[in-house]
Scaffold this motif. Structure first.
Motif, PDB file in Angstrom:
ATOM      1  N   ARG A 197       0.093  16.509  -6.554  1.00  0.00           N
ATOM      2  CA  ARG A 197       0.414  16.587  -7.987  1.00  0.00           C
ATOM      3  C   ARG A 197      -0.850  16.643  -8.843  1.00  0.00           C
ATOM      4  NH1 ARG A 197       5.675  12.894  -9.394  1.00  0.00           N
ATOM      5  NH2 ARG A 197       7.156  14.146  -8.207  1.00  0.00           N
ATOM      6  N   GLU A 221       0.840  -1.191   0.000  1.00  0.00           N
ATOM      7  CA  GLU A 221       0.000   0.000   0.000  1.00  0.00           C
ATOM      8  C   GLU A 221       0.878   1.243   0.000  1.00  0.00           C
ATOM      9  OE1 GLU A 221      -2.810  -0.055   3.179  1.00  0.00           O
ATOM     10  OE2 GLU A 221      -3.554  -2.041   2.658  1.00  0.00           O
ATOM     11  N   PHE A 222       0.325   2.343  -0.513  1.00  0.00           N
ATOM     12  CA  PHE A 222       1.033   3.618  -0.466  1.00  0.00           C
ATOM     13  C   PHE A 222       1.104   4.108   0.973  1.00  0.00           C
ATOM     14  CE2 PHE A 222      -0.744   4.189  -4.900  1.00  0.00           C
ATOM     15  CZ  PHE A 222       0.472   4.042  -5.539  1.00  0.00           C
ATOM     16  N   THR A 223       2.177   4.799   1.293  1.00  0.00           N
ATOM     17  CA  THR A 223       2.286   5.430   2.608  1.00  0.00           C
ATOM     18  C   THR A 223       1.467   6.718   2.616  1.00  0.00           C
ATOM     19  OG1 THR A 223       4.184   6.787   1.989  1.00  0.00           O
ATOM     20  CG2 THR A 223       4.661   4.556   2.852  1.00  0.00           C
ATOM     21  N   THR A 224       1.267   7.289   3.778  1.00  0.00           N
ATOM     22  CA  THR A 224       0.547   8.560   3.884  1.00  0.00           C
ATOM     23  C   THR A 224       1.264   9.640   3.084  1.00  0.00           C
ATOM     24  OG1 THR A 224      -0.278   7.944   6.065  1.00  0.00           O
ATOM     25  CG2 THR A 224      -0.331  10.284   5.504  1.00  0.00           C
ATOM     26  N   ALA A 225       2.582   9.670   3.163  1.00  0.00           N
ATOM     27  CA  ALA A 225       3.359  10.668   2.415  1.00  0.00           C
ATOM     28  C   ALA A 225       3.196  10.482   0.907  1.00  0.00           C
ATOM     29  CB  ALA A 225       4.837  10.577   2.802  1.00  0.00           C
ATOM     30  N   GLU A 226       3.163   9.235   0.454  1.00  0.00           N
ATOM     31  CA  GLU A 226       2.980   8.973  -0.976  1.00  0.00           C
ATOM     32  C   GLU A 226       1.588   9.414  -1.443  1.00  0.00           C
ATOM     33  OE1 GLU A 226       5.910   5.139  -1.704  1.00  0.00           O
ATOM     34  OE2 GLU A 226       3.983   4.813  -0.711  1.00  0.00           O
ATOM     35  N   TRP A 227       0.553   9.156  -0.628  1.00  0.00           N
ATOM     36  CA  TRP A 227      -0.799   9.607  -0.978  1.00  0.00           C
ATOM     37  C   TRP A 227      -0.849  11.126  -1.071  1.00  0.00           C
ATOM     38  CZ3 TRP A 227      -4.258   7.270  -3.515  1.00  0.00           C
ATOM     39  CH2 TRP A 227      -4.526   5.920  -3.337  1.00  0.00           C
ATOM     40  N   GLU A 228      -0.216  11.809  -0.140  1.00  0.00           N
ATOM     41  CA  GLU A 228      -0.198  13.277  -0.170  1.00  0.00           C
ATOM     42  C   GLU A 228       0.492  13.794  -1.424  1.00  0.00           C
ATOM     43  OE1 GLU A 228      -1.909  15.427   1.668  1.00  0.00           O
ATOM     44  OE2 GLU A 228      -2.753  13.602   2.548  1.00  0.00           O
ATOM     45  N   LYS A 229       1.572  13.149  -1.810  1.00  0.00           N
ATOM     46  CA  LYS A 229       2.292  13.536  -3.023  1.00  0.00           C
ATOM     47  C   LYS A 229       1.407  13.343  -4.255  1.00  0.00           C
ATOM     48  CE  LYS A 229       6.665  12.624  -5.386  1.00  0.00           C
ATOM     49  NZ  LYS A 229       7.914  11.839  -5.358  1.00  0.00           N
ATOM     50  N   ILE A 230       0.699  12.219  -4.331  1.00  0.00           N
ATOM     51  CA  ILE A 230      -0.206  11.945  -5.447  1.00  0.00           C
ATOM     52  C   ILE A 230      -1.306  13.004  -5.501  1.00  0.00           C
ATOM     53  CG2 ILE A 230      -1.992  10.351  -6.271  1.00  0.00           C
ATOM     54  CD1 ILE A 230      -0.147   8.060  -5.144  1.00  0.00           C
TER      55      ILE A 230
END
Length: 102
Positions: free
Chosen positions: A15, A3-12
């Protein structure tokens, strides 16, 4: 599948919000209607996706005025939850099951 991390979701999400055109989302223009057809793979039980995924799907679906969603399963829990996340400005119309005969 990881799963994506919280930081990765925020980046997505950041963008996508900064440059929706780059990711295929149409520009909102006054007087226009934005349509989409979307296959949300096996949209059924809510537990099949994590909360961050549900939030992202709702954010994405909110970009359209009229949205056709395919592959909704018999268990409508996920569909109902997605609709609730999208808010009261959105309604739903449901068609017959594909391949079903009267």
């Amino acid at each position: 599948m990881a799963e994506f991390t919280t930081a990765e979701w925020e980046k997505i999400k950041t963008r996508l919000a900064q440059d929706p055109d780059r990711y295929g989302l149409p520009k909102r223009e006054y007087g226009s209607v934005v349509l989409a057809s979307f296959n949300i793979r096996k949209l059924g039980a809510r537990k099949q996706r994590n909360e961050a995924t549900w939030q992202f799907l709702a954010q994405l679906c909110q970009q359209f005025d009229l949205l056709s969603v395919q592959e909704i399963m018999d268990d409508l829990e996920g569909f109902d939850y997605l609709k609730s996340l999208m808010g009261d400005n959105f309604g739903a119309v449901v068609s017959d099951v594909t391949g079903a005969f009267p």
